[in-house]
Design a protein around this motif. Sequence first.
Motif, PDB file in Angstrom:
ATOM      1  N   ALA A 180       0.837  -1.205   0.000  1.00 49.76           N
ATOM      2  CA  ALA A 180       0.000   0.000   0.000  1.00 49.76           C
ATOM      3  C   ALA A 180       0.870   1.252   0.000  1.00 49.76           C
ATOM      4  N   ASN A 181       1.953   1.245   0.790  1.00 50.24           N
ATOM      5  CA  ASN A 181       2.860   2.387   0.818  1.00 50.24           C
ATOM      6  C   ASN A 181       3.571   2.561  -0.513  1.00 50.24           C
ATOM      7  N   PHE A 182       4.026   1.459  -1.083  1.00 50.03           N
ATOM      8  CA  PHE A 182       4.683   1.477  -2.392  1.00 50.03           C
ATOM      9  C   PHE A 182       3.732   2.041  -3.451  1.00 50.03           C
ATOM     10  N   ASN A 183       2.478   1.621  -3.389  1.00 51.55           N
ATOM     11  CA  ASN A 183       1.510   2.034  -4.399  1.00 51.55           C
ATOM     12  C   ASN A 183       1.194   3.529  -4.307  1.00 51.55           C
ATOM     13  N   SER A 184       1.241   4.086  -3.114  1.00 52.75           N
ATOM     14  CA  SER A 184       0.871   5.493  -2.942  1.00 52.75           C
ATOM     15  C   SER A 184       2.054   6.446  -3.103  1.00 52.75           C
ATOM     16  N   THR A 185       3.284   5.990  -2.794  1.00 53.44           N
ATOM     17  CA  THR A 185       4.441   6.884  -2.830  1.00 53.44           C
ATOM     18  C   THR A 185       5.365   6.637  -4.014  1.00 53.44           C
ATOM     19  N   GLY A 186       5.362   5.433  -4.562  1.00 51.19           N
ATOM     20  CA  GLY A 186       6.246   5.122  -5.676  1.00 51.19           C
ATOM     21  C   GLY A 186       7.599   4.595  -5.260  1.00 51.19           C
ATOM     22  N   SER A 187       7.860   4.467  -3.972  1.00 48.56           N
ATOM     23  CA  SER A 187       9.126   3.904  -3.496  1.00 48.56           C
ATOM     24  C   SER A 187       8.829   2.920  -2.369  1.00 48.56           C
ATOM     25  N   ARG A 188       9.675   1.898  -2.258  1.00 45.82           N
ATOM     26  CA  ARG A 188       9.457   0.869  -1.250  1.00 45.82           C
ATOM     27  C   ARG A 188       9.974   1.354   0.108  1.00 45.82           C
ATOM     28  N   PRO A 189       9.158   1.260   1.155  1.00 47.04           N
ATOM     29  CA  PRO A 189       9.622   1.637   2.493  1.00 47.04           C
ATOM     30  C   PRO A 189      10.581   0.572   3.022  1.00 47.04           C
ATOM     31  N   VAL A 190      11.848   0.924   3.118  1.00 42.81           N
ATOM     32  CA  VAL A 190      12.870  -0.071   3.459  1.00 42.81           C
ATOM     33  C   VAL A 190      12.596  -0.707   4.810  1.00 42.81           C
ATOM     34  N   GLY A 191      12.188   0.112   5.791  1.00 43.02           N
ATOM     35  CA  GLY A 191      11.948  -0.423   7.125  1.00 43.02           C
ATOM     36  C   GLY A 191      10.829  -1.445   7.150  1.00 43.02           C
ATOM     37  N   VAL A 192       9.689  -1.094   6.542  1.00 36.41           N
ATOM     38  CA  VAL A 192       8.548  -2.017   6.516  1.00 36.41           C
ATOM     39  C   VAL A 192       8.886  -3.260   5.713  1.00 36.41           C
TER      40      VAL A 192
END
Length: 427
Positions: A180-192
């Motif tokens: 969901a974060n990747f889809n909304s921001t365009g970058s993968r959240p490294v921590g998650v």
Amino acid sequence: MQQNTGLVEAIILEIKDSKKIGASFNKHDAICCTPILSKDLSCKVGEVIIQNNPDNPGWPKRIKTFFEGKNEVVNMPPLSVDINSTGMYYLYFMICDPQLKGTIIKGRTIWRNPEGYLPGKMAPLMTFFGFMSLAYLVLGLVWFLRFVKFWKDVIQLHYHISAVIALGMCEVALWYFEYANFNSTGSRPVGVTLWAVSFTAVKKTVSRLLLLVVSMGYGVVRPTLGGITSKVLLLGLIYFVASEALGLVEHLGNINDFSDKTKLILVLPVTFLDACFILWIFSSLSITLEKLQMRRSMAKLELYRKFTNSLAVSVVLSIAWIGYELYFNASDPSSEPWEIAWIIPAFWNLLSFALLIVICILWAPTRNPTRYAYSEETGADFDEEGVSLTSSVANMPDMVERKERTASTAADHVLGLGDDLEEDKQE
């Protein structure tokens, strides 16, 4: 003094149009237009040969960037390209001028689908993990209510099952938030992403260890694993390290549809360890079933037969799916059904969840835990690693005692009550 002294071409094309780049002339393949080819193919000398798609005018799309004068650096202006046809698209930077050999290209491209930044292969996985989160929540709630209702009768195995359910809930929830974060921001959240990969590795390891210790009869026909505890833990530790390494490479690196072959070094150890788990699980099940049959513990025997059948079905499905996955990965990317690529990882999550449900049903907490709990009589023959038999004479009194106990409950066996009543008497 020339205005344009070099050309770099950015070409965007759908993968099915890859054959429209370049041309064949006199049995030779050419990518760049030469003076000879320009006469027959109507192309410009020094540019990439592109055969336009009649069904999609203007595609493949060519974007030109020229070096000017003696400048060795040129900036490509920001440009937005609208894509109106669903498909798998690639971006290539191509140079036909031999003087530009060794040119370094630095920059960033941003790809966005109508629903968000997730690639087409990965977009369905966000919805899938959303449903899996709900499924684990329902399973956890049902198991918790059952656990609380019969909390006085739970055995050690129930705590291990609860741990696997909790790990599964955290795993799928983290993956959902990651996508969901990747889809909304365009970058993968490294921590998650790191936490999701770690929880996946832990859950896969604990799940396999749970299947192994259940197959050995832990908590049912033996109170401990005896001398093989260290071997089981060592196998689990090695599997965790291998699975964690594979997950980090798959999810923390760049998304590349052609990088599957480079992961072979990390895939092989995980595959080998999975095979070790399968062999050890079924060999342990064979011994457990044989001992239960000898002791005529009918309730436990029926329980383990159902468990064995469920595992056998899962192994057959796994082998069939591995064959399909190999075929899928070996197929030509131009003909790859990328729309259903998400089913490959989703299947393994569904299979592990189905096995967990089977274990929860077979070993659900009840008011009569002796139906599958460990008892001294059935456990005596299973402590093979912890007890060494010094002589057959030393076991004679124990054998006579067990025969007397068996004879005293012969009427119960005839009535079909079996070891359940016998174990209740011992309790």
